[in-house]
Design a protein around this motif. Structure first.
Motif, PDB file in Angstrom:
ATOM      1  N   MET A  68      53.644  36.924  -3.381  1.00  0.00           N
ATOM      2  CA  MET A  68      54.724  36.263  -2.640  1.00  0.00           C
ATOM      3  C   MET A  68      56.091  36.802  -3.074  1.00  0.00           C
ATOM      4  O   MET A  68      56.970  37.016  -2.227  1.00  0.00           O
ATOM      5  CB  MET A  68      54.680  34.754  -2.861  1.00  0.00           C
ATOM      6  CG  MET A  68      53.489  34.089  -2.248  1.00  0.00           C
ATOM      7  SD  MET A  68      53.710  33.932  -0.497  1.00  0.00           S
ATOM      8  CE  MET A  68      52.482  32.724  -0.139  1.00  0.00           C
ATOM      9  N   PHE A  72      58.508  38.600  -0.360  1.00  0.00           N
ATOM     10  CA  PHE A  72      59.751  37.966   0.072  1.00  0.00           C
ATOM     11  C   PHE A  72      60.969  38.386  -0.756  1.00  0.00           C
ATOM     12  O   PHE A  72      62.068  37.919  -0.493  1.00  0.00           O
ATOM     13  CB  PHE A  72      59.592  36.449   0.060  1.00  0.00           C
ATOM     14  CG  PHE A  72      58.556  35.976   1.039  1.00  0.00           C
ATOM     15  CD1 PHE A  72      58.800  36.028   2.402  1.00  0.00           C
ATOM     16  CD2 PHE A  72      57.325  35.507   0.604  1.00  0.00           C
ATOM     17  CE1 PHE A  72      57.844  35.605   3.301  1.00  0.00           C
ATOM     18  CE2 PHE A  72      56.369  35.086   1.505  1.00  0.00           C
ATOM     19  CZ  PHE A  72      56.624  35.136   2.856  1.00  0.00           C
ATOM     20  N   SER A  78      60.483  32.987  -1.931  1.00  0.00           N
ATOM     21  CA  SER A  78      59.052  32.714  -1.762  1.00  0.00           C
ATOM     22  C   SER A  78      58.668  31.274  -2.082  1.00  0.00           C
ATOM     23  O   SER A  78      57.526  30.869  -1.836  1.00  0.00           O
ATOM     24  CB  SER A  78      58.228  33.666  -2.628  1.00  0.00           C
ATOM     25  OG  SER A  78      58.491  33.426  -3.996  1.00  0.00           O
ATOM     26  N   TYR A  81      57.005  29.056   0.652  1.00  0.00           N
ATOM     27  CA  TYR A  81      55.647  29.520   0.958  1.00  0.00           C
ATOM     28  C   TYR A  81      54.684  29.189  -0.184  1.00  0.00           C
ATOM     29  O   TYR A  81      53.525  28.841   0.061  1.00  0.00           O
ATOM     30  CB  TYR A  81      55.660  31.024   1.247  1.00  0.00           C
ATOM     31  CG  TYR A  81      56.566  31.360   2.410  1.00  0.00           C
ATOM     32  CD1 TYR A  81      56.187  31.082   3.707  1.00  0.00           C
ATOM     33  CD2 TYR A  81      57.820  31.922   2.190  1.00  0.00           C
ATOM     34  CE1 TYR A  81      57.026  31.366   4.768  1.00  0.00           C
ATOM     35  CE2 TYR A  81      58.676  32.206   3.239  1.00  0.00           C
ATOM     36  CZ  TYR A  81      58.271  31.929   4.529  1.00  0.00           C
ATOM     37  OH  TYR A  81      59.103  32.196   5.576  1.00  0.00           O
ATOM     38  N   GLY A  84      53.708  25.726   0.278  1.00  0.00           N
ATOM     39  CA  GLY A  84      52.645  25.595   1.286  1.00  0.00           C
ATOM     40  C   GLY A  84      51.281  25.935   0.718  1.00  0.00           C
ATOM     41  O   GLY A  84      50.298  25.241   0.990  1.00  0.00           O
TER      42      GLY A  84
END
Length: 162
Positions: A68, A72, A78, A81, A84
């Motif tokens: 990540m 990013f 990041s 995300y 998530g």
């Protein structure tokens, strides 16, 4: 209070809370998974989890985080995300815990039923009648429905009034 001191306090509190959650929630949940297993499977399962799965999970988490960050550009970009991914992992963990509860409850009910049946089988007491011989053998004529002797007005098929 300087920003550095605030960051140290926040980091210390995060470390305290994460260790508290690990030792009070995660570790007991992990150990509960081994309760219904027999001793041999329990030892092999613990060894497999401790030797293979724990290091694989830690390295997998680090790999996801590095991927990540590289994708990013920075940790700050990041973070949503990663949140998530964390949410998906937590939901999967809760689903696994619910599945474990369902399986454990079914196994517990089955074990209780088996114990109840064993107790019922152990309680069976043979019925013996007292007779003049005193040896405790079963009589040849049932005392509830005598045939022949006694009252000649009643037949064997009709109940007697006592």
């Amino acid at each position: 209070m300087t920003p550095l001191l605030a960051a140290v306090y926040v980091g210390a509190m995060q470390n305290i809370f994460s260790k508290s959650a690990k030792y009070s929630l995660f570790d007991p949940c992990k150990e509960m998974a081994y309760i219904p297993l027999d001793e041999d499977t329990k030892v092999k399962g613990k060894a497999a989890i401790d030797v293979v799965c724990n290091p694989l999970g830690k390295s997998g988490g680090a790999l996801i985080q590095q991927f990540m960050i590289l994708t990013f550009g920075s940790l700050a970009n990041s973070t949503p995300y990663l949140g998530g991914v964390l949410l998906v992992i937590v939901l999967a963990w809760l689903g696994a815990a619910k599945s474990l509860d369902t399986q454990f409850s079914a196994l517990r009910r089955e074990e209780e039923l088996e114990k109840e049946m064993e107790r019922a089988a152990a309680v069976k007491i043979p019925v013996v009648a007292d007779n003049e011989g005193g040896n405790g053998s079963l009589p040849s004529i049932s005392p509830l429905n005598p045939v022949g002797g006694g009252d000649s007005s009643s037949s064997p098929s009709t109940p007697r009034n006592l």
